[in-house]
Design a protein around this motif. Structure first.
Motif, short mmCIF file in Angstrom:
data_model
loop_
_atom_site.label_atom_id
_atom_site.label_comp_id
_atom_site.label_asym_id
_atom_site.label_seq_id
_atom_site.Cartn_x
_atom_site.Cartn_y
_atom_site.Cartn_z
N ARG A 55 44.64 39.53 42.97
CA ARG A 55 44.35 40.22 41.70
C ARG A 55 43.16 39.54 41.04
O ARG A 55 43.27 38.41 40.55
CB ARG A 55 45.57 40.19 40.78
N LEU A 72 52.99 32.93 42.18
CA LEU A 72 51.58 32.56 42.24
C LEU A 72 51.42 31.40 43.22
O LEU A 72 52.22 30.47 43.22
CB LEU A 72 51.08 32.08 40.87
N VAL A 101 40.46 38.43 38.34
CA VAL A 101 40.75 38.15 36.94
C VAL A 101 39.61 38.51 35.98
O VAL A 101 39.81 38.52 34.77
CB VAL A 101 41.12 36.65 36.71
N VAL A 102 38.44 38.83 36.51
CA VAL A 102 37.30 39.10 35.61
C VAL A 102 37.47 40.45 34.93
O VAL A 102 37.80 41.44 35.58
CB VAL A 102 35.97 39.08 36.41
N SER A 103 37.29 40.46 33.60
CA SER A 103 37.37 41.71 32.84
C SER A 103 36.30 42.66 33.33
O SER A 103 35.19 42.24 33.65
CB SER A 103 37.13 41.43 31.35
N ILE A 134 49.09 36.20 44.98
CA ILE A 134 50.52 36.43 44.72
C ILE A 134 51.25 36.76 46.02
O ILE A 134 50.78 37.58 46.81
CB ILE A 134 50.67 37.62 43.73
N ASN A 192 39.31 29.98 41.10
CA ASN A 192 39.84 30.64 39.89
C ASN A 192 39.28 32.05 39.68
O ASN A 192 39.22 32.55 38.56
CB ASN A 192 39.57 29.77 38.65
N ASP A 193 38.84 32.69 40.76
CA ASP A 193 38.36 34.08 40.64
C ASP A 193 39.49 35.09 40.66
O ASP A 193 39.33 36.22 40.21
CB ASP A 193 37.41 34.41 41.81
N ALA A 194 40.61 34.72 41.26
CA ALA A 194 41.68 35.70 41.47
C ALA A 194 43.05 35.02 41.48
O ALA A 194 43.15 33.83 41.79
CB ALA A 194 41.46 36.42 42.79
N LEU A 195 44.06 35.79 41.12
CA LEU A 195 45.44 35.33 41.30
C LEU A 195 45.86 35.70 42.71
O LEU A 195 45.60 36.82 43.17
CB LEU A 195 46.38 36.03 40.31
#
Lengths: 65, 308
Positions: A59, A43, A61-63, A38, A33-36
């Motif tokens: 992509r 997805l 996902v961490v802000s 695509i 769950n670190d990145a999408l």
């Protein structure tokens, strides 16, 4: 050959031997769950197969503030 | 992997829920999590008007969209910080999103209040991110209070909240632990603060934005050296990876069993009593609030520069 673009960075990276999304994540040292991940506007879950010629976007996902 | 609900091909895998979801069922899951957060923590009453703090990033835009889809009365406030090559395109992207979704957006320029962030950066000796956060919190609250909003909603997610909780626990900060939670009740000129996304992770918010076609701002602020609590987030992500569900368990158990022990903890001598700021009238622990003091510093710094 799989072509991977991470967060729009250039040039993209190419991987000749990767066969699944999970292998790609492991190669990039990313958790599930670190990145999408695509491909063609879709997805992908970690169990999905990647095929020669695939263009994949990673992509994160961490802000970043 | 198949969708846990409908059996179609899954697009999103969520180990913490032992589930995968197709795009349609994931949206249902996402809305349900927000609905549960709002209901369990008394975030929004019937017909109450909510102001959403909109930065233009994934969390705030997802929040605007999902609250609207759930039937809440929502307007957004974007605080334009006056940062060259960053604030204008972020504001433009945010405006475009709201226009496309029929959402009301207000834009407040800190420069019009003597607080353009580049000037603040030059004038203060503290890290600018801390001061910028203080300015934004002040104006979000002030705008909500002055315009009759019942609550101010922010896009803090489960990763933000667990990282903050972890930091507060490392310091055993009783005052912060006593007030941390998804809802902070309103009091005086402080409106209620709510975090409807607190049950959802950054991954889930990012996936929601992607699947809903929400074109959010992705670049980091040029003044930030990285988001706060990034190191803590990595540690917690490692725990979550080894034992899915740890983040939710840590946070929910704190709310149920930890937080009550810290309720009403003092912030320190002379820090608990709030006064009306002599300049803006909003709550302050001193005669003049922190934001008005920064404004004075900026004006003094500019005057000194012009005199040279």
């Amino acid at each position: 050959m799989i072509t991977v673009t991470i967060d729009g960075k250039k040039p993209p990276i190419t991987y000749p031997k990767i066969k699944t999304v999970l292998q790609l994540l492991n190669n990039l040292h990313l958790r599930v769950n670190d990145a999408l991940i695509i491909r063609d506007g879709e997805l992908l879950t970690p169990d999905r197969h990647l095929w020669p010629g695939d263009q994949v976007t990673v992509r994160m996902v961490v802000s970043r503030g | 992997m198949k969708c846990k609900r409908c059996g179609e091909l899954a697009a999103v895998k969520l180990p913490s829920h032992h589930a995968g979801f197709c795009p349609t069922c994931f949206e249902g899951f996402f809305k349900k999590q927000v609905e549960t957060a709002v209901r369990r923590h008394g975030m929004i009453g019937r017909d109450e008007k909510v102001l959403v703090a909109v930065s233009g990033g994934k969390d705030s835009l997802a929040l605007m969209r999902v609250l609207t889809d759930l039937g809440h009365v929502v307007e957004g406030l974007h605080v334009h910080l006056g940062i060259p090559d960053s604030s204008d395109p972020v504001a433009e992207r945010t405006r475009a999103f709201c226009a496309a979704n029929g959402l009301t957006l207000h834009v407040l320029h800190t420069a019009e209040h003597g607080l353009a962030v580049p000037d603040v950066k030059d004038a203060v000796r503290r890290p600018v991110c801390a001061v910028c956060g203080k300015i934004k919190r002040h104006y979000f609250n002030r705008f909500a209070y002055e315009n009759g909003f019942a609550a101010l909603a922010t896009g803090h997610n489960l990763d933000d909240e667990t990282a903050r909780l972890f930091a507060n626990v490392l310091r055993w900060d009783p005052a912060y632990l006593g007030t941390q939670g998804p809802t902070l009740p309103g009091e005086g000129k402080f409106v209620r603060k709510i975090k409807p996304l607190y049950r959802l992770t950054e991954f889930e918010t990012a996936a929601y934005c992607f699947l809903k076609g929400i074109d959010h701002w992705k670049a980091a602020c040029p003044y930030s050296g990285g988001a706060s609590f990034t190191g803590h987030k990595k540690l917690i992500a490692d725990l979550e990876d080894r034992s899915p569900g740890q983040k939710t368990a840590f946070y929910e158990a704190f709310l149920a069993q930890g937080r009550p022990h810290f309720a009403g903890a003092s912030r320190g001598e002379g820090q608990d009593t709030l006064y009306a700021c002599a300049q803006c009238g909003f709550p302050s622990s001193g005669e003049v609030c922190g934001v008005c003091r920064v404004r004075e510093q900026v004006a003094a710094h500019k005057a000194r520069r012009e005199a040279v």
